[in-house]
Write an enzyme that holds these catalytic residues in place. Structure first.
Site, PDB file in Angstrom:
ATOM      1  N   LYS A  70       5.691  -1.207  42.921  1.00  0.00           N
ATOM      2  CA  LYS A  70       6.198  -1.994  43.881  1.00  0.00           C
ATOM      3  C   LYS A  70       7.793  -1.877  43.842  1.00  0.00           C
ATOM      4  O   LYS A  70       8.352  -1.691  45.006  1.00  0.00           O
ATOM      5  CB  LYS A  70       5.862  -3.390  43.599  1.00  0.00           C
ATOM      6  CG  LYS A  70       6.574  -4.389  44.720  1.00  0.00           C
ATOM      7  CD  LYS A  70       6.087  -5.746  44.011  1.00  0.00           C
ATOM      8  CE  LYS A  70       7.119  -6.846  44.955  1.00  0.00           C
ATOM      9  NZ  LYS A  70       6.638  -8.219  44.766  1.00  0.00           N
ATOM     10  N   GLU A 118       8.408   3.659  32.853  1.00  0.00           N
ATOM     11  CA  GLU A 118       7.206   4.456  32.533  1.00  0.00           C
ATOM     12  C   GLU A 118       6.735   5.245  33.813  1.00  0.00           C
ATOM     13  O   GLU A 118       6.465   6.396  33.573  1.00  0.00           O
ATOM     14  CB  GLU A 118       6.119   3.467  32.163  1.00  0.00           C
ATOM     15  CG  GLU A 118       6.492   2.812  30.932  1.00  0.00           C
ATOM     16  CD  GLU A 118       7.326   1.542  31.248  1.00  0.00           C
ATOM     17  OE1 GLU A 118       8.094   1.269  32.041  1.00  0.00           O
ATOM     18  OE2 GLU A 118       7.011   0.604  30.296  1.00  0.00           O
ATOM     19  N   GLY A 125       3.084  -8.156  41.711  1.00  0.00           N
ATOM     20  CA  GLY A 125       2.341  -6.949  41.040  1.00  0.00           C
ATOM     21  C   GLY A 125       1.026  -7.176  40.650  1.00  0.00           C
ATOM     22  O   GLY A 125       0.064  -6.562  40.717  1.00  0.00           O
ATOM     23  N   ARG A 126       0.821  -8.516  40.018  1.00  0.00           N
ATOM     24  CA  ARG A 126      -0.460  -8.868  39.499  1.00  0.00           C
ATOM     25  C   ARG A 126      -1.478  -9.408  40.703  1.00  0.00           C
ATOM     26  O   ARG A 126      -2.606  -9.446  40.318  1.00  0.00           O
ATOM     27  CB  ARG A 126      -0.502  -9.616  38.438  1.00  0.00           C
ATOM     28  CG  ARG A 126       0.202 -10.987  38.622  1.00  0.00           C
ATOM     29  CD  ARG A 126       0.776 -11.824  37.372  1.00  0.00           C
ATOM     30  NE  ARG A 126       1.644 -12.877  37.587  1.00  0.00           N
ATOM     31  CZ  ARG A 126       2.853 -12.709  37.794  1.00  0.00           C
ATOM     32  NH1 ARG A 126       3.432 -11.720  37.428  1.00  0.00           N
ATOM     33  NH2 ARG A 126       3.717 -13.841  37.668  1.00  0.00           N
ATOM     34  N   GLU A 146       0.944 -13.319  32.565  1.00  0.00           N
ATOM     35  CA  GLU A 146       1.952 -13.021  33.192  1.00  0.00           C
ATOM     36  C   GLU A 146       2.239 -14.051  34.075  1.00  0.00           C
ATOM     37  O   GLU A 146       3.609 -14.600  34.281  1.00  0.00           O
ATOM     38  CB  GLU A 146       2.034 -11.694  33.667  1.00  0.00           C
ATOM     39  CG  GLU A 146       3.528 -11.159  34.187  1.00  0.00           C
ATOM     40  CD  GLU A 146       3.577  -9.801  34.550  1.00  0.00           C
ATOM     41  OE1 GLU A 146       4.100  -8.863  33.721  1.00  0.00           O
ATOM     42  OE2 GLU A 146       2.995  -9.397  35.589  1.00  0.00           O
ATOM     43  N   HIS A 169     -20.935  -7.312  17.990  1.00  0.00           N
ATOM     44  CA  HIS A 169     -20.807  -6.830  16.507  1.00  0.00           C
ATOM     45  C   HIS A 169     -19.423  -6.634  16.279  1.00  0.00           C
ATOM     46  O   HIS A 169     -19.197  -5.757  15.396  1.00  0.00           O
ATOM     47  CB  HIS A 169     -21.420  -5.401  16.755  1.00  0.00           C
ATOM     48  CG  HIS A 169     -22.976  -5.703  17.434  1.00  0.00           C
ATOM     49  ND1 HIS A 169     -23.985  -5.948  16.310  1.00  0.00           N
ATOM     50  CD2 HIS A 169     -23.362  -5.505  18.603  1.00  0.00           C
ATOM     51  CE1 HIS A 169     -25.086  -6.060  17.310  1.00  0.00           C
ATOM     52  NE2 HIS A 169     -24.679  -6.066  18.454  1.00  0.00           N
ATOM     53  N   LYS A 219      13.022  -4.772  28.599  1.00  0.00           N
ATOM     54  CA  LYS A 219      13.266  -3.767  29.401  1.00  0.00           C
ATOM     55  C   LYS A 219      14.816  -3.168  29.203  1.00  0.00           C
ATOM     56  O   LYS A 219      14.937  -2.249  29.195  1.00  0.00           O
ATOM     57  CB  LYS A 219      13.083  -3.912  31.025  1.00  0.00           C
ATOM     58  CG  LYS A 219      11.674  -3.989  31.265  1.00  0.00           C
ATOM     59  CD  LYS A 219      11.727  -4.451  32.700  1.00  0.00           C
ATOM     60  CE  LYS A 219      10.351  -4.729  33.234  1.00  0.00           C
ATOM     61  NZ  LYS A 219      10.028  -5.234  34.829  1.00  0.00           N
TER      62      LYS A 219
HETATM   63  O1  F6P Z   1       7.522  -5.647  33.915  1.00  0.00           O
HETATM   64  C1  F6P Z   1       6.427  -6.635  34.778  1.00  0.00           C
HETATM   65  C2  F6P Z   1       6.032  -5.830  36.034  1.00  0.00           C
HETATM   66  O2  F6P Z   1       7.145  -6.274  36.784  1.00  0.00           O
HETATM   67  C3  F6P Z   1       4.614  -6.347  36.688  1.00  0.00           C
HETATM   68  O3  F6P Z   1       4.636  -7.532  36.946  1.00  0.00           O
HETATM   69  C4  F6P Z   1       4.027  -5.345  37.304  1.00  0.00           C
HETATM   70  O4  F6P Z   1       3.015  -5.435  37.498  1.00  0.00           O
HETATM   71  C5  F6P Z   1       4.486  -3.983  36.543  1.00  0.00           C
HETATM   72  O5  F6P Z   1       5.890  -4.325  35.874  1.00  0.00           O
HETATM   73  C6  F6P Z   1       4.988  -2.652  37.424  1.00  0.00           C
HETATM   74  O6  F6P Z   1       5.826  -2.925  38.189  1.00  0.00           O
HETATM   75  P1  F6P Z   1       6.094  -1.952  39.342  1.00  0.00           P
HETATM   76  O7  F6P Z   1       4.770  -1.999  40.403  1.00  0.00           O
HETATM   77  O8  F6P Z   1       7.373  -2.296  40.102  1.00  0.00           O
HETATM   78  O9  F6P Z   1       6.198  -0.618  38.836  1.00  0.00           O
END
Ligand code: F6P
Length: 560
Positions: free
Chosen positions: A239, A245, A298-299, A384, A415, A524
């Site tokens: 987003k 990452e 995002g979620r 979150e 188990h 971060k």
């Molecule tokens: O760091 C948390 C977060 O912002 C989440 O809410 C989100 O789903 C994830 O990182 C990834 O964010 P993006 O879609 O902006 O890469």
């Protein structure tokens, strides 16, 4: 109007219902569920609700009729119906980021239906919950326009999925793209991954999909080792398009294409993002860019084009069914009386466990291999959203907010972790999810059903009369069982929307904003500083002695 969570800005503890629930909780200490079932033949039926193919039995929780009526009073005293109304109508419910949370709009079907709202819901008669504009912070006709725009973007996504599945999308060497690697993290990974795993059942009829989320280079290298440069499409799902990452992994994929002789790596990329400028700078063309709006958290983004890898796997038709299932749940949430409203009741029971019975963890145990990823998906959704210590006004909440959400797939967890659930000293509440049919071996599926139902019964009944103390356990441990016909796209849509709304109910009653996630920012920032220091680009920042020691050990290891 902004800050709707402030509509009732007194802390929930100050409501009369909260005080009554606290008192009721003390009286309920001696409640024995086994006896309640024995004395009340109607308990199971009274404490169950059905909605289309879902059936929710919440009778094995530590509740009585009085508990539910007090919880419903709490909902009323906390203005839950107004809060639901403002969620659907486009208010700026995410106060710290100054935007609405309109993910429910993303599942509005092309053909709109009318709904008859319940007296509790607060919605005007014949209003569609996703089009209701009264008091909205969006101007007059904005919501229908927004729906049209998002549907247009979705159609673009479906057309791309159709073309790729038909072998019509070629890479730089002219060969059809047939393997897809989704690069994203958090909501840009968990949702699409859950969908692909749940609905393809290992027999993908569409593209072959791989997922890369971790900054650990092992993750992308594993995916690259399985891919062919000439036939692989990389989806960069982010987003913000600033997530380290994701960008690091995407750059590695670009370099891999280049190193393998690809003359136009951009033809092997597609982006889903709200940040068009950053996508363009990365080198991805406009026609390979799918937009998501800033009001999609995002979620909550699986309903947007972030789900494109799932659309590539399951196709447009099944994806539409997934959205339709969620929309059915939205309508139920917005219109059913609270006493018959599944997400409202599950949210209230969760508050009862968490705030009045001190049950601090909630386990999600699907007896469905397709839902193996569900606990991870719901962990992000719930923790979150509601892992907050201040209310929407910025004051300390002063009560417990979300319990830890964890889980795993049955029957494996029996188990592994069930010992804790049966005899551990801390109580957990549990949701069991169970399909009534399987498209595989029915006889074996019957054993799955038996295992699931046995756990709920055993946790409730216990084994208090066992002769040896180590075999004894008291039972009285709460669980809810959610049955569904089978794991199809529609049902999965219903389930995910059910948990979203349950999470919203809890946040609304606690008075917190479930749509931001500021807590993750410091980690971060520090990671960025440490990485810059480690690469020698800047002097190492000053850290505490523990962190310094760990950094020294890392530096020493590099010299060996
Ligand atoms: O760091 C948390 C977060 O912002 C989440 O809410 C989100 O789903 C994830 O990182 C990834 O964010 P993006 O879609 O902006 O890469």
């Amino acid at each position: 109007m902004t800050g709707f969570f402030l509509l009732h800005d007194n802390p929930p503890q100050q409501t009369e219902a909260w005080r009554q629930l606290a008192e009721h909780g003390r009286r309920m200490a001696g409640l024995c569920m086994k006896e309640e079932f024995a004395q009340d033949p109607g308990r199971a039926q009274r404490f169950s609700l059905g909605l289309e193919q879902l059936f929710v039995d919440f009778s094995k929780n530590l509740i009585t009729d009085e508990t539910l009526s007090l919880l419903l009073r709490l909902a009323q005293q906390r203005g839950l119906s107004e809060r639901i109304e403002v969620l659907f109508s486009g208010h700026e419910v995410n106060t710290t980021e100054r935007r609405p949370a309109l993910h429910t709009l993303l599942r509005v079907p092309e053909s709109q239906g009318e709904v008859s709202p319940s007296p509790d819901s607060g919605l005007a008669r014949n209003a569609n919950p996703c089009l209701h504009k009264q008091g909205s912070s969006l101007a007059g006709d904005e919501l229908p326009d927004i729906i049209r725009q998002t549907q247009h973007e979705r159609e673009r996504m479906f057309e791309f999925a159709r073309a790729l599945r038909a072998g019509e999308v070629a890479g730089a060497a002219g060969k059809p793209l047939s393997r897809v690697v989704n690069i994203g993290i958090g909501g840009s990974d968990l949702g699409p991954r859950l969908l692909v795993e749940a609905l393809s059942d290992g027999q993908q009829d569409g593209a072959d999909i791989d997922f890369v989320a971790n900054i650990d280079p092992a993750d992308i290298e594993r995916a690259l080792a399985r891919a062919e440069p000439e036939t692989t499409l990389f989806i960069v799902a982010s987003k913000s398009f600033t997530t380290t990452e994701t960008l690091v992994n995407a750059r590695r994929a670009w370099a891999w294409l280049h190193d393998n002789g690809c003359t136009h790596p951009g033809r092997h990329f597609l982006a889903v993002s709200g940040n068009a400028a950053a996508v363009a700078r990365f080198g991805i063309a406009k026609d390979r860019y799918f937009r998501i709006e800033d009001w999609t958290g995002g979620r909550y983004s699986i309903w947007s084009c972030i789900g494109i890898s799932a659309a590539l796997s399951i196709g447009a038709e099944r994806y539409r069914q997934f959205l339709a299932g969620a929309h059915a749940l939205d309508r139920h949430f917005a219109t059913a009386k609270f006493a018959e409203n599944i997400p409202v009741l599950l949210g209230l029971i969760s508050i009862w466990h968490n705030n009045f019975l001190d049950i601090g963890t909630h386990a999600i145990i699907p007896y469905d291999q397709g839902l193996e990823r569900l606990p991870a998906y719901l962990s992000q959704l719930v923790m979150e959203s509601n892992g907050k210590s201040v209310n929407a006004a910025g004051d300390k909440v002063g009560i417990r907010t979300t319990p830890v959400l964890w889980g795993g797939v049955g029957s494996q967890v029996q188990h592994a972790v069930f010992q804790y659930l049966y005899q551990g000293t801390r109580l957990a509440s549990i949701d069991f999810l169970l399909p009534l049919s399987s498209r595989h071996n029915q006889a074996q599926h019957q054993l799955l059903v038996a295992n699931c139902l046995a756990q709920g019964e055993a946790l409730m009944r216990g084994n208090p009369d066992a002769a040896e103390p180590h075999r004894r356990f008291d039972g009285n441990r709460p669980s809810t069982t959610i049955l569904y016909q089978r794991l199809d796209p529609y049902t999965l849509g219903m389930l995910l929307a059910l948990y979203e709304h349950k999470t919203f109910v809890e946040a609304a009653l606690w008075g917190i904003n479930p749509f931001d996630q500021w807590g993750v920012e410091l980690g971060k920032t520090l990671a960025g500083q440490i990485a810059t220091g480690l690469s020698g680009a800047a002097p190492a920042g000053s850290h505490d002695s523990s962190t310094e020691q760990l950094l020294d050990r890392y530096s020493l290891a590099q010299m060996k």
